[in-house]
Design an enzyme around this catalytic site. Structure first.
Site, short mmCIF file in Angstrom:
data_model
loop_
_atom_site.label_atom_id
_atom_site.label_comp_id
_atom_site.label_asym_id
_atom_site.label_seq_id
_atom_site.Cartn_x
_atom_site.Cartn_y
_atom_site.Cartn_z
CG HIS A 156 15.45 41.68 8.99
ND1 HIS A 156 16.20 40.71 9.60
CD2 HIS A 156 16.13 41.99 7.85
CE1 HIS A 156 17.26 40.43 8.88
NE2 HIS A 156 17.24 41.20 7.80
NE ARG A 177 21.91 38.95 8.39
CZ ARG A 177 21.37 39.44 7.29
NH1 ARG A 177 20.91 40.69 7.28
NH2 ARG A 177 21.29 38.70 6.20
CD GLU A 204 15.63 40.20 12.89
OE1 GLU A 204 15.42 39.42 11.94
OE2 GLU A 204 16.20 41.29 12.75
#
Length: 377
Positions: free
Chosen positions: A255, A209, A238
């Protein structure tokens, strides 16, 4: 049963057709309470925060997230409403392992055999981290594991190291969930003090993350320490990422570390199985992935040197540098937040190493390719 699903979730039509009266697809990033109000089943991914604002006064019969992590889900709120919830832990763990292997080989493209002499640390050894540990130990690397919650739960299991010790490695791979509470929160775990511990010419890879790394600290650090090579698949803000990091990062992706075809379909299948359990439904067995997906490609291995063969074969299956180029091009767009999502939506089909055959014969590379996960013939 009315099903509302993220438009980027594959296989919903195939796997949920027998229990659905209606399936509606929508953009996960902009999903609204008004849309959810008409759903019996809500199927989301990591871009959709599921909380009181989204659900308002509506309580679906089931909510599923086709993801490993749950930081986008207000689980206590769902429990307070008695809304059944399931996610898909481990669904794309092998894909993330493939990403890590492809990235590290790409960083050693000129001399892939050097990778075997490196020490690798895994910070966060859950579904993904465990597989990274197993795969790189199988490849012969020295691997250290840092996972304080597991260390407390498993005093007689894996030999765990401290964060300080984990950062004393040639390669540091971050695979923790994002947590802000408890005894071991991971939010901005790698701050300026932690980053300063990285050895000269080391590699830092984050496929967990984004907010686990303090990005402002990383910017300052890399300005002073260009010797450290960084791979980032996840970003703290993001989809509107910190673009000033891009020139300082060796491999940058949006991602997508877990974005294999198998991982996506596996997540959808796991949610269908969870819904059946919730409904106490006993129907026909769900089809296996091998029945749902086309046959994965085979790669002819021509190189006899084991590590060069591994580099060539992994690159043939997964061109991570291509992901990097496409991502940088997307992030050069004026509205890079929209471009981030468009990059992910248009992501090309990628198969997992474990589904692909390496046609290697009696080559000395056979054992190494098998350790990497390939089916070897």
């Amino acid at each position: 049963m009315r099903i509302l699903a993220d438009e980027n979730m594959p296989g919903v039509d195939r796997l949920f057709a027998s229990v659905a009266t209606d399936i509606v697809y929508t953009a996960g990033r902009t999903l609204s309470a008004a849309q959810v109000a008409h759903a019996d089943v809500l199927l989301v991914r990591s871009v959709t925060p599921v909380n009181a604002d989204l659900l308002a006064d509506h309580s679906p019969r089931f909510i599923g997230s086709a993801t490993i992590g749950t930081d986008h889900i207000d689980i206590p709120f769902l429990a307070s409403r008695q809304i059944p919830f399931a996610h898909a832990p481990g669904c794309n763990a092998d894909a993330v392992c493939d990403y890590v292997l492809a990235a590290l080989l790409a960083l050693h493209a000129q001399t892939p055999a050097e990778l075997q002499h490196k020490t690798l640390s895994v910070i966060g050894a859950g579904n993904v981290g465990r597989r990274v540990v197993q795969r790189f130990r199988a490849l012969g690397l020295s691997v250290k594991v840092c996972d304080p919650p597991r260390a407390e739960r498993e005093p007689d299991g894996e030999t765990f190291v401290s964060l300080y010790d984990a950062l004393q490695a040639d390669i540091v791979c971050v695979h923790t969930p994002l947590t802000t509470i408890g005894n071991h929160p991971t939010h901005q775990l790698l701050d300026a003090a932690a980053l300063a511990l990285l050895p000269d010419n080391s590699i830092l890879l984050n496929a967990g993350r984004g907010a686990v790394i303090e990005e402002e600290a990383l910017l300052r650090f890399l300005a002073q320490r260009p010797d450290v090579r960084v791979v980032l698949d996840v970003w703290g803000t993001e989809p509107a990422i910190e673009r000033s990091l891009l020139p300082l990062v060796e491999i940058a992706t949006g991602h997508v570390a877990g974005y294999s075809l198998e991982g996506k379909w596996r997540g959808t299948r796991m949610l269908r199985a969870a819904l059946d359990r919730q409904l106490a439904r006993q129907g026909d067995p769900l089809p296996e992935l091998s029945e749902l997906l086309p046959v994965a490609p085979s790669v002819v291995v021509l190189e006899s040197d084991p590590w060069q063969a591994l580099y060539d074969t992994v690159e043939a299956v997964y061109d991570i540098r291509g992901d990097d180029r496409r991502f940088r091009g997307a992030m050069a767009q004026p509205n890079h937040a929209e471009a981030f999502d468009a990059y992910r939506k248009a992501y090309p089909v990628r198969r997992e190493i474990g589904s692909c055959r390496a046609l290697v014969g009696d080559s000395p590379a056979r054992a190494l390719l098998a350790a990497a996960g390939f089916i070897v013939d």
